[in-house]
Write an enzyme that holds these catalytic residues in place. Structure first.
Site, short mmCIF file in Angstrom:
data_model
loop_
_atom_site.label_atom_id
_atom_site.label_comp_id
_atom_site.label_asym_id
_atom_site.label_seq_id
_atom_site.Cartn_x
_atom_site.Cartn_y
_atom_site.Cartn_z
N ASP A 1 0.79 -1.15 -0.01
CA ASP A 1 0.00 -0.06 0.11
C ASP A 1 0.96 1.26 0.06
OD1 ASP A 1 -2.24 -1.66 -0.07
OD2 ASP A 1 -2.19 -1.82 2.22
N LYS B 1 1.94 2.08 -5.18
CA LYS B 1 2.47 1.57 -6.26
C LYS B 1 1.64 1.65 -7.59
CE LYS B 1 2.51 -2.37 -4.42
NZ LYS B 1 2.20 -2.12 -2.85
N GLY C 1 -4.50 -4.25 -3.63
CA GLY C 1 -5.74 -3.14 -3.99
C GLY C 1 -4.72 -1.93 -4.32
N HIS C 2 -4.84 -1.65 -5.83
CA HIS C 2 -4.02 -0.51 -6.09
C HIS C 2 -4.88 0.75 -6.65
CE1 HIS C 2 -0.50 -2.99 -7.06
NE2 HIS C 2 -0.70 -3.16 -5.80
N GLN D 1 2.01 -5.83 -3.28
CA GLN D 1 2.60 -6.01 -1.73
C GLN D 1 3.88 -5.47 -1.77
OE1 GLN D 1 1.57 -9.47 -3.57
NE2 GLN D 1 -0.51 -8.42 -3.08
P1 GDP Z 1 -0.69 0.11 -3.50
O1 GDP Z 1 -1.09 -0.72 -3.14
O2 GDP Z 1 0.82 0.44 -3.34
O3 GDP Z 1 -1.04 0.72 -4.78
O4 GDP Z 1 -1.17 1.62 -2.64
P2 GDP Z 1 -2.96 1.66 -2.32
O5 GDP Z 1 -3.62 2.18 -3.32
O6 GDP Z 1 -3.45 0.50 -1.57
O7 GDP Z 1 -2.78 3.05 -0.93
C1 GDP Z 1 -2.15 4.16 -1.51
C2 GDP Z 1 -3.51 5.23 -1.06
O8 GDP Z 1 -2.76 6.49 -0.90
C3 GDP Z 1 -4.32 5.05 -2.13
O9 GDP Z 1 -5.60 5.71 -1.55
C4 GDP Z 1 -3.81 6.31 -2.98
O10 GDP Z 1 -4.70 7.22 -3.68
C5 GDP Z 1 -3.31 7.18 -1.94
N1 GDP Z 1 -2.01 8.19 -2.47
C6 GDP Z 1 -1.02 7.76 -3.26
N2 GDP Z 1 0.05 8.76 -3.09
C7 GDP Z 1 -0.62 9.54 -2.29
C8 GDP Z 1 -0.07 11.03 -1.91
O11 GDP Z 1 1.12 11.26 -2.37
N3 GDP Z 1 -0.98 11.52 -0.82
C9 GDP Z 1 -1.90 11.16 -0.70
N4 GDP Z 1 -2.85 12.10 0.16
N5 GDP Z 1 -2.49 10.12 -0.91
C10 GDP Z 1 -1.93 9.22 -1.72
P1 IMO Z 2 -1.03 -4.04 -2.39
O1 IMO Z 2 -0.31 -4.78 -3.63
C1 IMO Z 2 -0.80 -4.48 2.27
C2 IMO Z 2 -0.90 -8.54 3.53
C3 IMO Z 2 -2.15 -9.20 4.37
C4 IMO Z 2 -1.59 -9.80 5.39
C5 IMO Z 2 -0.46 -10.53 4.63
C6 IMO Z 2 -0.85 -12.19 4.13
O2 IMO Z 2 -2.04 -3.25 -2.13
O3 IMO Z 2 0.18 -3.32 -1.57
P2 IMO Z 2 -2.44 -12.63 2.06
O4 IMO Z 2 -3.71 -12.60 1.78
O5 IMO Z 2 -1.54 -12.20 0.99
O6 IMO Z 2 -2.16 -14.17 2.28
O7 IMO Z 2 -1.94 -11.97 3.31
O8 IMO Z 2 -0.10 -9.86 3.53
N1 IMO Z 2 -1.24 -8.05 2.16
C7 IMO Z 2 -1.06 -6.87 1.88
N2 IMO Z 2 -0.94 -5.57 2.68
N3 IMO Z 2 -1.08 -4.51 0.63
C8 IMO Z 2 -1.21 -5.44 0.03
O9 IMO Z 2 -1.26 -5.50 -1.36
C9 IMO Z 2 -1.41 -6.88 0.52
N4 IMO Z 2 -1.20 -7.95 -0.07
C10 IMO Z 2 -1.31 -8.81 1.05
O10 IMO Z 2 -2.82 -7.94 4.86
O11 IMO Z 2 -1.13 -9.45 6.35
MG MG Z 3 -2.80 -1.40 -1.81
#
Ligand code: GDP
Ligand code: IMO
Ligand code: MG
Length: 429
Positions: free
Chosen positions: A13, A16, A40-41, A225
């Site tokens: 999270d 990416k 979840g991106h 991840q």
């Molecule tokens: P990922 O799994 O690495 O793609 O990240 P996620 O999408 O799960 O979580 C990142 C969250 O932060 C999302 O809600 C993005 O929209 C948000 N985000 C990313 N970069 C920024 C930033 O620079 N500032 C803020 N406020 N939100 C951001």
């Molecule tokens: P993105 O791509 C954050 C975590 C789960 C748990 C552990 C194992 O959005 O960054 P799993 O279901 O993979 O067997 O769970 O890994 N986890 C993540 N945490 N972002 C993710 O993906 C994750 N994918 C798995 O919360 O701790």
């Molecule tokens: Mg994510």
């Protein structure tokens, strides 16, 4: 040439998807290489928020070919749901621009049921998985009894394999976990239909990537991840079941390292984690709440996949240095720096202490970090909002100092700083 990688430097999270969306503008191919719909991106384009789980974030750009690599475990029902959602938003999801590796593994309702049953059985020692069936799907892959996506070429055979797989899983569900069995016939019939629909998406994706690189095109590997969730290099057993690190990207795409150029480690300006496991810089009081947000904003720290509140804490440079070592990062991208506006002072973990001894580097594997105390460097921070800043020298002095500390401590350049979720809320350095 070249192959660029966007990798999570923390526990996932990191943003990416948001960075992939940005770099995909210049990419001919965007490819996921590991994990499944546990990812979840989030990509924000104007008022539109895209939430991607299996499909690479490059899909939003009409020019890029998107690939689901051989290292992935794919729930085809979730894949179809994602296709349909994207189609409704006007995204071109035709098989000409989206390919699934024939060697990727199929994740089924049986894997999901087993994931849930195993988590429940672990009780207080649960991992806190996303319950998407990821672990059991990789177990089947390693046990050499998995069903690969290529089996969908022959829907009748595929349906039979699925029926047998569910029947075998039912024995475990009933006898070991005391759970009700799944309807193998119904699942098999559903998967027959799925195979017919998904056949045109299948390809030998490794050779597509290799051909593109040899033709001088740009390929972007979108990590899922993060490093500390890596099955080998993460905080085992509180990890996922795949390799989200740079070597995992090569393995999960089917290419060697010779075309590799940028290895971008994406890190938040602070630390977050969903699920169980050690977290030395975790803040459980009001400071943690401040970093997490209330859930009112789409970027607040609540999981994209599960909606769970993320655990939050101060940035941990000991772990970032470790991630740089494991991945061989060539640069860092810092996201969510805007969230630190108004928090004063700021703490950054620059060493760990144990039994009175302090060390700037991990002296053990990350599963041991629970027994270390963070040693903090305090910085004054800055008061003003920075979301509209677009050039590095316009950042408040406190923010510049924060970035410089990260660069000095990791010996890596921070080449991009994200100051908001929007596409253009970015500072190039
Ligand atoms: P990922 O799994 O690495 O793609 O990240 P996620 O999408 O799960 O979580 C990142 C969250 O932060 C999302 O809600 C993005 O929209 C948000 N985000 C990313 N970069 C920024 C930033 O620079 N500032 C803020 N406020 N939100 C951001
Ligand atoms: P993105 O791509 C954050 C975590 C789960 C748990 C552990 C194992 O959005 O960054 P799993 O279901 O993979 O067997 O769970 O890994 N986890 C993540 N945490 N972002 C993710 O993906 C994750 N994918 C798995 O919360 O701790
Ligand atoms: Mg994510």
């Amino acid at each position: 040439m070249p192959l660029d990688m966007i990798l999570g430097a923390q526990w996932g999270d990191e943003g990416k998807g948001r960075i992939t969306d940005l770099l995909a503008v210049k990419a001919d191919i965007t490819a996921r290489f590991s994990g499944g719909d546990n990812a979840g991106h989030t990509v924000t384009v104007g008022s539109q928020i895209y939430k991607l789980h299996l499909i690479p974030s490059g899909i939003i750009h009409p020019h890029t070919l998107c690939i689901l690599g051989n290292g992935m475990v794919i729930n085809p029902e979730r894949f179809i749901a994602e296709l349909d959602d994207l189609k409704k938003l006007g995204v071109d999801i035709s098989p000409e621009r989206l390919k699934i590796s024939r060697a990727a593994h199929i994740l089924t309702p049986a894997h999901i049921a087993l994931d849930g049953a195993q988590e429940s059985q672990r009780g207080g020692l649960k991992i806190g998985t996303t319950r998407r069936g990821i672990g059991p799907a990789y177990v089947d892959k390693a046990a050499r009894r998995g069903i690969r996506a290529g089996a969908m070429e022959k829907p009748d055979t595929f349906a039979r394999l699925i029926r047998e797989h569910v029947a075998a899983a039912n024995k475990l569900l009933e006898r070991i976990y005391g759970q009700p069995p799944l309807d193998a016939e119904a699942i098999s019939a559903r998967f027959h239909q799925i195979a017919t629909r998904l056949k045109p998406y299948l390809a030998d994706t490794g050779s597509k990537i290799a051909e593109a690189l040899e033709a001088g095109k740009t390929v972007l590997a979108e990590g899922a991840q993060g490093t500390l969730l890596d099955i080998d290099h993460g905080s085992y057993p509180y990890v996922t079941s795949s390799s989200p690190t740079a070597p995992g990207a090569l393995l999960g795409l089917g290419i060697g390292p010779s075309f590799l150029q940028r290895i971008i480690g994406v890190t938040k300006a602070f630390q977050t984690r969903v699920g169980e496991g050690p977290f030395p810089t975790e803040l459980t009081g009001p400071e943690g709440d401040l970093l997490r947000g209330t859930g009112e904003n789409p970027w607040d720290e609540f999981g994209t996949t599960t909606g769970r509140p993320r655990r939050c804490g101060w940035l941990d440079l000991v772990l970032l240095r470790y991630a740089a070592r494991v991945n061989g990062f060539t640069e860092l991208t810092l996201t969510k720096l805007d969230i630190l506006s108004g928090i004063s002072p700021l703490q950054v973990c620059t060493a760990y202490s144990c039994n009175g001894l302090s060390s700037p580097n991990l002296t053990d594997t990350p599963d041991a970090i629970g027994s270390y105390m963070p040693v903090y460097t305090e910085l004054p921070g800055w008061a003003e909002p920075i979301t509209s800043v677009r050039s590095p020298d316009k950042l408040p002095a406190g923010a510049q100092q924060y970035i410089r500390l990260i660069e000095t401590e990791t010996n890596l350049p921070v080449r991009m700083v994200s100051v908001g979720p929007e596409r253009d809320a970015l500072i190039h350095r």
